[in-house]
Scaffold this motif. Sequence first.
Motif, PDB file in Angstrom:
ATOM      1  N   ASP A   1      45.809  34.373  46.963  1.00 25.77           N
ATOM      2  CA  ASP A   1      46.610  33.234  47.413  1.00 25.77           C
ATOM      3  C   ASP A   1      47.002  32.410  46.186  1.00 25.77           C
ATOM      4  OD1 ASP A   1      46.323  33.826  50.218  1.00 25.77           O
ATOM      5  OD2 ASP A   1      44.258  33.130  50.056  1.00 25.77           O
TER       6      ASP A   1
ATOM      7  N   ARG B   1      49.396  40.380  46.378  1.00 27.76           N
ATOM      8  CA  ARG B   1      49.760  39.264  47.254  1.00 27.76           C
ATOM      9  C   ARG B   1      49.062  39.356  48.616  1.00 27.76           C
ATOM     10  NH1 ARG B   1      53.517  35.348  46.292  1.00 27.76           N
ATOM     11  NH2 ARG B   1      54.382  36.487  44.504  1.00 27.76           N
ATOM     12  N   ASP B   2      48.580  40.570  48.987  1.00 27.95           N
ATOM     13  CA  ASP B   2      47.822  40.703  50.229  1.00 27.95           C
ATOM     14  C   ASP B   2      46.491  39.969  50.150  1.00 27.95           C
ATOM     15  OD1 ASP B   2      49.853  42.351  51.110  1.00 27.95           O
ATOM     16  OD2 ASP B   2      48.783  44.210  50.712  1.00 27.95           O
ATOM     17  N   TRP B   3      45.911  39.900  48.942  1.00 23.71           N
ATOM     18  CA  TRP B   3      44.559  39.374  48.788  1.00 23.71           C
ATOM     19  C   TRP B   3      44.491  38.060  48.016  1.00 23.71           C
ATOM     20  CZ3 TRP B   3      40.219  41.538  50.993  1.00 23.71           C
ATOM     21  CH2 TRP B   3      40.415  42.784  51.603  1.00 23.71           C
TER      22      TRP B   3
ATOM     23  N   SER C   1      48.072  49.631  50.167  1.00 26.21           N
ATOM     24  CA  SER C   1      48.516  48.255  50.351  1.00 26.21           C
ATOM     25  C   SER C   1      49.718  48.214  51.280  1.00 26.21           C
ATOM     26  CB  SER C   1      48.883  47.603  49.010  1.00 26.21           C
ATOM     27  OG  SER C   1      50.071  48.177  48.482  1.00 26.21           O
ATOM     28  N   ASP C   2      49.919  47.072  51.924  1.00 25.80           N
ATOM     29  CA  ASP C   2      51.105  46.876  52.752  1.00 25.80           C
ATOM     30  C   ASP C   2      52.372  46.969  51.905  1.00 25.80           C
ATOM     31  OD1 ASP C   2      49.711  46.475  55.158  1.00 25.80           O
ATOM     32  OD2 ASP C   2      49.356  44.373  54.689  1.00 25.80           O
ATOM     33  N   ASN C   3      52.302  46.464  50.686  1.00 25.01           N
ATOM     34  CA  ASN C   3      53.454  46.506  49.789  1.00 25.01           C
ATOM     35  C   ASN C   3      53.862  47.942  49.501  1.00 25.01           C
ATOM     36  OD1 ASN C   3      55.446  45.818  47.975  1.00 25.01           O
ATOM     37  ND2 ASN C   3      54.070  45.150  46.368  1.00 25.01           N
TER      38      ASN C   3
ATOM     39  N   GLN D   1      41.189  50.589  52.647  1.00 18.60           N
ATOM     40  CA  GLN D   1      40.571  49.959  51.481  1.00 18.60           C
ATOM     41  C   GLN D   1      39.733  50.994  50.743  1.00 18.60           C
ATOM     42  OE1 GLN D   1      38.426  46.327  52.392  1.00 18.60           O
ATOM     43  NE2 GLN D   1      40.027  45.652  53.814  1.00 18.60           N
TER      44      GLN D   1
ATOM     45  N   ARG E   1      55.533  49.354  52.711  1.00 21.20           N
ATOM     46  CA  ARG E   1      56.882  48.820  52.920  1.00 21.20           C
ATOM     47  C   ARG E   1      57.872  49.410  51.916  1.00 21.20           C
ATOM     48  NH1 ARG E   1      53.897  43.937  53.645  1.00 21.20           N
ATOM     49  NH2 ARG E   1      54.345  43.354  51.484  1.00 21.20           N
TER      50      ARG E   1
ATOM     51  N   MET F   1      48.688  45.467  46.182  1.00 24.42           N
ATOM     52  CA  MET F   1      48.029  44.621  47.171  1.00 24.42           C
ATOM     53  C   MET F   1      47.722  43.220  46.645  1.00 24.42           C
ATOM     54  SD  MET F   1      44.180  46.167  47.233  1.00 24.42           S
ATOM     55  CE  MET F   1      43.027  45.923  45.870  1.00 24.42           C
TER      56      MET F   1
ATOM     57  N   ARG G   1      37.387  39.457  54.730  1.00 30.40           N
ATOM     58  CA  ARG G   1      38.347  40.517  55.011  1.00 30.40           C
ATOM     59  C   ARG G   1      37.925  41.898  54.521  1.00 30.40           C
ATOM     60  NH1 ARG G   1      43.790  39.307  52.436  1.00 30.40           N
ATOM     61  NH2 ARG G   1      44.226  41.225  53.572  1.00 30.40           N
TER      62      ARG G   1
END
Length: 391
Positions: free
Chosen positions: A315, A311-313, A158-160, A180, A163, A309, A359
Amino acid sequence: MAFVSLMYDAPWGGSEVLWTHTAARALAEGHEVMASFYAWPEMAAPLQALAAAGAQILLRTRYQPSLRHRAVNWLARLPWGGELPEIRALTRFKPDVVLINQAGWMDLFFHQQLLDWLRRVPFILACHNYQDPVRQRDFSRALLTDMYSRAKEVLMISDNQLRTLQRQLVDPIANARVIQNPLNLPATYPVPRNVQTNGGLQLAVVASFDVDRKGQDVLLQALTAPEWASRRFQLNFYGQGPDQAYLEKLIQFYRLTDRVRLRGHVADTAAIWRENDLLIIPSRIESGPMVLQEAMLCGRPVVAADVGMVRDWLDDDETGFIADTASAISLNRALSRAWARRADWPAIGTLAAERVRQRIEIEPVGELLRRLVGYATDSATSGRRERRPQG
């Protein structure tokens, strides 16, 4: 190619899906494969399948603190100068490329012989989790940064996660790539919901019974808030794991025996979503809960703690509801927001499926195998150049 799994705490988990699928595909395409993982009383079915398909299997002994166990291991390594048997096996196998699979993010740091041996061969390092906060000392930060830099790629879920690790290491991790995992999906999806039962709305948690990471305990606490007493629902825990007895006691302690059921492991995802209206992810620590994407593709809204992930996926207030933290208060607030919109759950689930389909990566296994083959080919070509006579 060699696949080395460093997962230590369980014989199987979500972190093992990508590498085992990739190893199976490699075997099917004619590559020689070695797979190394810890020995358990019963080998997980996907690992048995790799052995049956022709992979060379190297089982590693799990550490035991007893003096006898340590003495026997030490004596067994004496003829080889203390070298571990898995290092000798890898040397004999001579892989052109290695994938090191970590259930966490720094597992390899504690396998010094393996880390030293990897100087000989290109490798990809997969990271399936992270912890925050973590205070790293300067020397360990430098060692971890060096470990990551040696890999051809560092795979994140994940981006989270990426980071967070960049912040902890004070390093961009320039060779990192967010990937993924392959999903466990029914043949057709979204999955229509069966006719409702008299138990009210059906809520699902699909996760191993490991409360330190998955947070089922704090979810149970959230459901003791007074407002839930009058709400008609059934909570279904799907999974298995070391904390099952604790969860059973906690359910009794909170007097939720008529509201919460432990359903065990259910491999058929369609069966889960035919019976459930909503997924809950109360995890404390999580990088990429695959069940998030699976539930959304099957047309279910999700309530989830803000980990990995999510919050990446997801909404917030559109395809689901995000709790700021995995605390009883935050989970209760997010669940109550979801409950207030329970009439909209079918529409929310439909929107969730549409957005995830746009996505989702169709072939994560094929892409990883393609990259491994590329590094293996480069390695083999480089080796031939080095052996070519000079002059």
